[in-house]
Design a protein around this motif. Structure first.
Motif, PDB file in Angstrom:
ATOM      1  N   PHE A  68       0.838  -1.201   0.000  1.00  0.00           N
ATOM      2  CA  PHE A  68       0.000   0.000   0.000  1.00  0.00           C
ATOM      3  C   PHE A  68       0.874   1.252   0.000  1.00  0.00           C
ATOM      4  N   VAL A  69       0.474   2.201  -0.832  1.00  0.00           N
ATOM      5  CA  VAL A  69       1.161   3.481  -0.939  1.00  0.00           C
ATOM      6  C   VAL A  69       0.153   4.593  -0.679  1.00  0.00           C
ATOM      7  N   TYR A  70       0.507   5.483   0.227  1.00  0.00           N
ATOM      8  CA  TYR A  70      -0.356   6.624   0.544  1.00  0.00           C
ATOM      9  C   TYR A  70       0.340   7.873   0.026  1.00  0.00           C
ATOM     10  N   LYS A  71      -0.282   8.561  -0.882  1.00  0.00           N
ATOM     11  CA  LYS A  71       0.332   9.727  -1.510  1.00  0.00           C
ATOM     12  C   LYS A  71      -0.633  10.902  -1.471  1.00  0.00           C
ATOM     13  N   LYS A  72      -0.063  12.102  -1.502  1.00  0.00           N
ATOM     14  CA  LYS A  72      -0.921  13.281  -1.391  1.00  0.00           C
ATOM     15  C   LYS A  72      -0.191  14.528  -1.853  1.00  0.00           C
ATOM     16  N   ARG A  73      -0.978  15.539  -2.161  1.00  0.00           N
ATOM     17  CA  ARG A  73      -0.457  16.884  -2.297  1.00  0.00           C
ATOM     18  C   ARG A  73      -0.533  17.525  -0.924  1.00  0.00           C
ATOM     19  N   SER A 104     -10.531  16.907  10.593  1.00  0.00           N
ATOM     20  CA  SER A 104     -11.043  18.152  10.020  1.00  0.00           C
ATOM     21  C   SER A 104     -10.263  18.511   8.765  1.00  0.00           C
ATOM     22  N   PRO A 105     -10.865  19.283   7.854  1.00  0.00           N
ATOM     23  CA  PRO A 105     -10.163  19.715   6.636  1.00  0.00           C
ATOM     24  C   PRO A 105      -8.871  20.458   6.980  1.00  0.00           C
ATOM     25  N   GLY A 106      -7.807  20.140   6.251  1.00  0.00           N
ATOM     26  CA  GLY A 106      -6.539  20.816   6.460  1.00  0.00           C
ATOM     27  C   GLY A 106      -5.619  20.126   7.447  1.00  0.00           C
ATOM     28  N   GLU A 107      -6.103  19.099   8.149  1.00  0.00           N
ATOM     29  CA  GLU A 107      -5.243  18.388   9.092  1.00  0.00           C
ATOM     30  C   GLU A 107      -4.269  17.487   8.327  1.00  0.00           C
ATOM     31  N   ASP A 108      -3.061  17.368   8.843  1.00  0.00           N
ATOM     32  CA  ASP A 108      -1.982  16.645   8.186  1.00  0.00           C
ATOM     33  C   ASP A 108      -1.888  15.238   8.752  1.00  0.00           C
ATOM     34  N   PHE A 109      -2.110  14.197   7.933  1.00  0.00           N
ATOM     35  CA  PHE A 109      -2.046  12.836   8.440  1.00  0.00           C
ATOM     36  C   PHE A 109      -1.337  11.923   7.451  1.00  0.00           C
ATOM     37  N   PHE A 110      -0.803  10.806   7.978  1.00  0.00           N
ATOM     38  CA  PHE A 110       0.030   9.893   7.215  1.00  0.00           C
ATOM     39  C   PHE A 110      -0.377   8.451   7.485  1.00  0.00           C
ATOM     40  N   PHE A 111      -0.109   7.576   6.518  1.00  0.00           N
ATOM     41  CA  PHE A 111      -0.331   6.135   6.668  1.00  0.00           C
ATOM     42  C   PHE A 111       0.812   5.557   7.489  1.00  0.00           C
ATOM     43  N   LEU A 112       0.472   4.833   8.561  1.00  0.00           N
ATOM     44  CA  LEU A 112       1.478   4.334   9.493  1.00  0.00           C
ATOM     45  C   LEU A 112       1.800   2.858   9.261  1.00  0.00           C
ATOM     46  N   ILE A 383       4.032   4.079   3.329  1.00  0.00           N
ATOM     47  CA  ILE A 383       4.074   2.875   2.508  1.00  0.00           C
ATOM     48  C   ILE A 383       4.219   1.667   3.423  1.00  0.00           C
ATOM     49  N   GLY A 384       3.611   0.544   3.062  1.00  0.00           N
ATOM     50  CA  GLY A 384       3.717  -0.634   3.908  1.00  0.00           C
ATOM     51  C   GLY A 384       3.026  -1.837   3.307  1.00  0.00           C
ATOM     52  N   PHE A 385       3.330  -3.003   3.869  1.00  0.00           N
ATOM     53  CA  PHE A 385       2.731  -4.252   3.439  1.00  0.00           C
ATOM     54  C   PHE A 385       1.552  -4.638   4.339  1.00  0.00           C
TER      55      PHE A 385
END
Length: 392
Positions: A68-73, A104-112, A383-385
């Motif tokens: 799995f790949v998590y990508k964003k602007r 909420s809109p604008g919050e910064d989050f990542f795939f762990l 990114i992760g399996f």
């Protein structure tokens, strides 16, 4: 409009086939494709919800590995994509709408990290962790650990482990040094509670066989240095106090040649193993462009006292994957006797993803060529399996 009518007509015609034939056809699809077919109409949903089909589908899916790949602007347009070792294309996973209920809109989050149907995301703004079940569509904010709120930079991939334990339950473990003491923290979704245990030194001798059986121990890296790694061994089926392993490493290629320049290699850790990516500079030194010239796998040595060389990537695969890069990161997981490695590099604003696997029992390497996942103009946000995605 005519194309839409043809598509609708084909879908209706497919649904008129005997349910046993439809199920047999569906079993040749990947899980995201099956879940999409469930939305076609009520008749298709009934076929896919049949318990005998669910059992057969889950049995087959458990052996499938997903990347799995998590990508964003920046702060927007986040996309989670998945690619399996049995597919030929990337699948877009609908995750944004689920996260909206807690973020909420604008919050910064990542795939762990991920395990089975459970996916963990970390929110940098609130510094909390959110668990998402892709199948049941449930979203849960995890209570802060005893160490308090933690942002993305506080989590070390090799020091944590997510274990799906049921249809909607999981265990989450991570190891940290607290006042120079190695401590295990574990969260259980069933009781919604954290526990902590200080690890003890390995005063006895851990049998070599036990070190090799992944079902016996969960390995969490506490710290990694150029000459020694501190690894915590947690018995997966008991509540015994975790044990600290101090694994020495001489830095040599194949355990013989001393390698003194740390910039020439990248170490990736996970599940009691280590991958060394060796590289050399190419072109102008000031440009800091490198080329991979070797990839090795190391594991626990006798009595779990040092890192021991296992295998090296064959030259024919190395030739195929070796490309210039500026920066590189990676992750490693082991399951079912297979070590899975993903390396992500960037060069000239272009991303490159390499997926390798090594079968320990067969001493066999595999390279999975990946189609373009369209990273141009986007940032890597995780990114992760994961293994064991199921319909329930």
């Amino acid at each position: 409009m005519e194309d839409y009518k043809n598509l609708t007509s084909n879908a209706i015609g497919f649904c008129l086939l005997p349910s046993e034939l439809i199920q047999n056809i569906l079993l040749h699809l990947t899980l995201p494709e099956i879940m999409a077919m469930k939305l076609v109409n009520r008749s298709m949903a009934c076929v896919i919800s049949d318990q005998s089909f669910v059992r057969e589908c889950n049995l087959r899916s458990k052996s499938t590995t997903w990347l799995f790949v998590y990508k964003k602007r920046w702060l927007r347009d986040a996309i989670l994509q998945g690619f399996s070792d049995q597919s030929t294309r990337w699948f877009k996973i609908a995750i944004a709408d689920l996260l909206k209920s807690l973020i909420s809109p604008g919050e910064d989050f990542f795939f762990l990290t991920a395990s089975g149907n459970i996916f963990f995301f970390v929110c940098n703004t609130r510094q909390d962790v959110i668990a998402v079940n892709l199948v049941s569509k449930t979203v849960k904010r995890i209570p802060a650990s005893p160490l308090g709120p933690r942002g993305t930079s506080s989590w070390r991939r090799s020091g944590m482990k997510l274990l799906a334990t049921g249809s909607d339950h999981f265990r989450f473990l991570f190891a940290e040094l607290v006042d120079n003491r190695p401590v295990l923290y574990e969260y259980s979704s069933e009781i919604d509670t954290w526990t902590s245990t200080e690890a003890r030194e390995n005063v006895g001798i851990m049998p070599r066989a036990s070190c090799d059986r992944e079902v016996d121990y969960i390995y969490l890296n506490v710290s990694n240095g150029p000459h020694e790694s501190i690894v915590m061994a947690v018995e997966s089926r008991s509540k015994d106090v975790p044990v600290i392993l101090r694994l020495r490493f001489n830095g040599g290629e194949h355990g013989t040649r001393q390698q003194t320049v740390m910039a020439d290699r990248l170490h990736v850790y996970g599940d009691g193993h280590m991958v060394i990516v060796r590289s050399n500079s190419v072109g102008n030194v000031k440009a800091r462009v490198r080329m991979v010239n070797g990839i090795e796998i190391w594991g626990l040595g006798p009595n779990a006292s040092h890192w021991e060389y296992i295998s090296k990537l064959p030259s024919d695969i190395l030739k195929e994957i070796s490309k210039p890069y500026g920066v590189m990161m990676g992750c490693l997981e082991k399951s079912g006797g297979i070590i899975k490695i993903v390396l992500v590099s960037n060069y000239g604003c272009l991303w490159e993803i390499i997926w390798l696997s090594y079968d320990i029992g067969r001493d066999y390497w595999t390279w999975f060529p990946l189609p373009d996942c369209k990273m141009e103009g986007l940032n890597m946000a995780g990114i992760g399996f994961s293994r064991g995605l199921t319909l329930s």
